[in-house]
Design an enzyme around this catalytic site. Structure first.
Site, short mmCIF file in Angstrom:
data_model
loop_
_atom_site.label_atom_id
_atom_site.label_comp_id
_atom_site.label_asym_id
_atom_site.label_seq_id
_atom_site.Cartn_x
_atom_site.Cartn_y
_atom_site.Cartn_z
N TRP A 1 0.82 -1.21 0.00
CA TRP A 1 0.00 0.00 0.00
C TRP A 1 0.85 1.25 0.00
O TRP A 1 0.32 2.36 0.10
CB TRP A 1 -0.93 0.01 1.23
CG TRP A 1 -0.24 0.27 2.55
CD1 TRP A 1 1.01 -0.14 2.92
CD2 TRP A 1 -0.76 1.02 3.65
NE1 TRP A 1 1.30 0.29 4.20
CE2 TRP A 1 0.23 0.99 4.68
CE3 TRP A 1 -1.95 1.68 3.91
CZ2 TRP A 1 0.06 1.62 5.90
CZ3 TRP A 1 -2.13 2.31 5.14
CH2 TRP A 1 -1.14 2.27 6.12
N ASP A 2 2.17 1.10 -0.13
CA ASP A 2 3.06 2.24 -0.03
C ASP A 2 2.76 3.32 -1.08
O ASP A 2 3.16 4.48 -0.90
CB ASP A 2 4.53 1.80 -0.15
CG ASP A 2 4.92 0.89 1.01
OD1 ASP A 2 4.33 -0.19 1.11
OD2 ASP A 2 5.81 1.26 1.80
N GLU B 1 -0.28 -3.99 12.10
CA GLU B 1 0.41 -5.25 11.81
C GLU B 1 0.87 -6.02 13.05
O GLU B 1 1.10 -7.22 12.96
CB GLU B 1 1.61 -5.04 10.88
CG GLU B 1 1.22 -4.65 9.47
CD GLU B 1 2.42 -4.60 8.53
OE1 GLU B 1 3.53 -4.31 9.00
OE2 GLU B 1 2.24 -4.87 7.34
N LYS C 1 2.86 -1.12 16.25
CA LYS C 1 4.10 -1.01 15.48
C LYS C 1 4.20 0.36 14.82
O LYS C 1 5.27 0.97 14.76
CB LYS C 1 4.13 -2.10 14.41
CG LYS C 1 5.28 -2.00 13.42
CD LYS C 1 5.15 -3.08 12.35
CE LYS C 1 6.23 -2.96 11.29
NZ LYS C 1 6.05 -3.95 10.20
N GLN C 2 3.08 0.82 14.31
CA GLN C 2 3.07 2.09 13.59
C GLN C 2 1.68 2.72 13.75
O GLN C 2 0.76 2.10 14.24
CB GLN C 2 3.37 1.88 12.11
CG GLN C 2 2.41 0.92 11.42
CD GLN C 2 2.84 0.57 10.02
OE1 GLN C 2 3.54 1.32 9.36
NE2 GLN C 2 2.43 -0.59 9.56
#
Length: 790
Positions: free
Chosen positions: A345-346, A484, A604-605
């Protein structure tokens, strides 16, 4: 680091992989890592050349299972050029004393320069200077110039140049147990004009690859073929203080190229017709000059220098040449083999920048998704769903490429990978369709391919939502969010989480946007699309209902990352930082301890906070109002603070998103995260990952942070909307954008003021909206200077 150069002094084997990634040269068609030309693949160096979209699929035996993976292919190495005194060892920085060494990346010209002085003991010193390009005007050419200067001696020097087809994919230690032998049927030969060539093919995808090399030397050149290498040699007679030059020019083609019949014929013909090295430089430099003129941000000091490096690497992966290819956005660029070269998805972090500079590239990248729409429909059908379910990881043909197992380097264990449940990739594609069409004014794409992608993605979300009678709302269950870390509930028998807030809110937005697009389609086109897809009013009414009643969980007055998140245990963050120091990859730490991050309120983010990255405050509040929910500023600030304390930043995207969000929610803390995003690759903050390939989303995202994040720039309703948030650390800068056919619209922000210049070539004025319900029209050839409200 200077304004336009990136320089490394001295030779340190421990830094080579990082330097090789950050000194990669490319042109959007192919790229080559910045390895020294005399060095072969080993534990220090890793030569790698990758062509956009060239993949191969192999089956490996891992942990007692047969695992299938598709990888970007490390192509034949065109770089090798080594040298030695007759009868001596080949000279490299690992075999010979290095007196001086410097590698310089010239950003303005797309050139890599190296300068090394090798100590030969009593025989004196050999100075080697090399200049390298991967041609930005002709995407199939590359060149290497090597200058040899004897210092304190005279005598012969043997030089050997080669094309090497014996390469494998071996650039990521975690993948060592996977089969990396992607090339087969290697054949070499010599053309009539004494150029050497090499051809091969990939083992299963059957992509044919060919390269040809021409060596120009002041001495005669001889050829030999030592499969899998084609070798050219020359013997130079060096004189003390004099410089002799050897030039190597290479052409590369694959069977995926348009307008060729055979890659070998194309490569040989191209290398014969290529001009001498000096003459090739002129169009290459012109092409780079034009790219910089279109896209360079005018940002002062260190931030500006880092942004230039980031833009340089974005353009090497996604240049105007990409517009002619069937490729997506590789998360790690064309700089290495991490993530196997897959498309995630970057693009969500990349296309918004490209939209306002190279919209033709954005359109091509969306075409990559459209061509795989049928495959996404098949995946949805196989999952028992209607519509289109795009894969989390994509490669050549659009099937799900997410690995079945992943290795935890801390524990040495191979673990099941459930990240294929990140269905929010479909919302990212829909978001990019909308953003591209708003920025480019491309109604043709929106009314055709864009509308169909939006429709199919919306159909998937509506069919994935199930109505909960008790809640009186729709729910989306069994997914994984951008975080994630959380793939399952504690002690659950299977993977998946319910009502991930990011997933549900973006799904609601996609449904609402699709309904808007369909309402405004020209009636003949709407009828065609409805006939083709079986769309009727009852289905549209259902979409509208779902878009207004999707469940978004809350706990303790903040948005919950997913249903049940607030019931998870709190982590001893201070204790883990004290024990481990760097806890970015907290999931690996806990798994190695026999624990799981699924048990804790730890991310994580940015996940929930991604909503503040995608949508302006007013638009996000509007989405929540449509859902019948109140998201006032106080609730959002509490939500930001809650997750800020519970995020380990195990992704390079996390600092970017936090910096973007905090610029509006808590400005005094924003720069810490902006700086981390800027440093993510140059300082390798993820602990060795940059050497496996740069993080393209983070690099493009920092450019977009300046372009849209700090300016509050939105393209909607045929106008530019601006709501600047100048930070003390970056309060004065300028950008140039391409908007609705206007090339070179200039925006300049100074303390308290905004200047907008519309080039005279445009036909229509640009409408600009500012806070406080202010709007101005700027005609072509005019400059507007506006005061900003505090």
């Amino acid at each position: 680091m200077t304004g336009w150069t990136w320089q490394y002094e001295g030779y340190d084997p421990a830094d080579e992989r990082l330097r090789e990634s950050l000194c990669t040269l490319g042109n959007g068609y192919f790229a080559t890592r910045g390895v020294l030309a005399e060095c072969a693949a080993d534990t220090v160096h890793y030569p790698g050349t990758y062509a956009a979209g060239v993949y191969n699929r192999l089956v490996s035996s891992v942990g007692g299972r047969q695992v299938e993976n598709e990888d970007v292919v490390n192509l034949p190495n065109w770089l090798p050029l080594r040298f030695r005194r007759p009868g001596g060892i080949w000279l490299t920085p690992d075999t010979t004393p290095v007196l001086d060494h410097a590698v310089t990346l010239h950003l303005s010209s797309g050139l890599m320069e190296r300068r090394t002085r090798f100590g030969l003991g009593a025989d004196g010193v050999l100075l080697v200077r090399q200049l390298r390009f991967v041609h930005m005007a002709d995407p199939h050419l590359a060149g290497l110039r090597t200058e040899f200067t004897a210092e304190g001696f005279s005598g012969p020097l043997e030089v050997e140049a080669a094309l090497d087809g014996g390469v494998t994919n071996a650039g990521v230690p975690r993948y060592a147990d996977l089969d990396g032998r992607h090339l087969t049927h290697v054949v070499t030969g010599t053309s009539q004009q004494d150029a050497v060539w090499l051809r091969c093919r990939t083992r299963t995808s059957d992509v044919r690859i060919a390269c040809a090399a021409r060596l120009t030397s002041p001495a005669s050149v001889t050829v030999r073929h030592d499969l899998p290498r084609a070798v050219q040699t020359t013997r130079l007679d060096l004189t003390d203080g004099k410089t002799l030059t050897v030039d190597k020019v290479v052409a590369l083609h694959t069977s995926r190229d348009p307008a060729i019949s055979d890659p070998l014929h194309a490569a040989v013909d191209r290398v014969h017709r290529a001009a001498p090295f000096d003459e090739l430089l002129a169009p290459h430099l012109t092409a780079w000059h034009q790219l910089w003129r279109r896209a360079e941000p005018d940002v002062p000091d260190e931030v500006g220098r880092i942004l230039r490096l980031h833009l340089f690497h974005v353009l090497q992966t996604l240049s105007p040449h990409t517009a002619d290819l069937d490729v997506g956005v590789p998360a790690r660029g064309l700089h290495g083999e991490a993530y196997r070269g897959h498309v995630f998805w970057d693009e969500l972090f990349v296309l918004p920048y490209l939209n306002l500079h190279f919209p033709e590239v954005s359109r091509a990248l969306l075409h990559y998704r459209y061509r795989r729409l049928e495959r996404a429909r098949t995946a949805a059908h196989d999952a028992g769903r209607r519509g289109a379910m795009y894969p989390w990881q994509s490669g050549s043909d659009g099937r799900e490429e997410t690995q079945q197992l992943h290795l935890n380097p801390r524990s040495g264990r191979w673990l099941p990978d459930h990240s294929h449940l990140q269905h929010h990739v479909g919302s990212a594609i829909a978001y990019n369709v909308w953003q591209y069409c708003e920025a480019a004014g491309d109604e043709e794409f929106l009314h055709t391919k864009g509308a169909e992608m939006l429709l199919r993605i919306s159909r998937f979300w509506a069919d994935s939502a199930s109505f909960d009678e008790q809640l009186g709302r729709f729910r989306i269950k069994g997914v994984v969010g951008p975080d994630e870390y959380h793939e399952a509930y504690p002690d659950a028998s299977g993977p998946g989480l319910d009502d991930n807030a990011y997933t549900n809110v973006t799904a609601a937005w996609v449904l609402a946007r699709t309904l808007e697009v369909l309402r405004h389609l020209p009636e003949p086109r709407r009828r065609e699309l409805a006939e083709r897809t079986g769309l009727d009013e009852a289905e549209l009414d259902h979409w509208d209902h779902v878009s207004r009643t999707l469940h978004v969980p809350f706990h303790d007055g903040v948005i919950s990352q997913f249903e049940g998140y607030g019931d998870l245990a709190e982590l001893d963050w201070r204790g883990y930082r004290r024990r481990y120091g760097d806890i970015r990859r907290l999931d690996r730490i806990l798994e190695a301890e026999g624990d799981t991050v699924n048990r804790y309120q730890a991310s994580k983010q940015a996940d929930v906070l991604m909503l503040g990255y995608l949508f302006s405050p007013s638009e996000l509040q509007g989405v929540f109002r449509r859902l019948g929910l109140n998201l006032d500023e106080r609730t959002w600030r509490r939500t930001v603070d809650h997750y800020l304390r519970r995020t380990s930043h195990g992704s390079t995207l996390s600092g970017l998103v936090h910096g973007w969000v905090l610029a509006r929610a808590r400005r005094r803390d924003a720069w810490k995260f902006c700086k981390e995003a800027l440093q993510s690759d140059i300082a390798d903050i993820q602990g060795g990952t940059t050497g496996e390939g740069i993080h393209l989303g983070a690099m493009a995202g920092t450019l977009d942070l300046v372009q849209r994040g700090l300016t509050g720039l939105e393209t909607r309703g045929g106008a530019l909307w601006l709501d600047p948030v100048p930070l003390p650390e970056l309060s004065s800068y300028g950008i140039t954008v391409r908007y609705h056919g206007h090339w070179g619209v200039r925006l300049r922000l100074e303390s308290g003021s905004l200047e907008i210049t519309v080039p005279s070539a445009g036909r229509h004025p640009i409408e600009v909206h500012l806070p406080g319900h202010r709007a101005v029209r700027v005609d072509p050839g005019e400059t507007a200077r506006l005061a900003l409200l505090e």
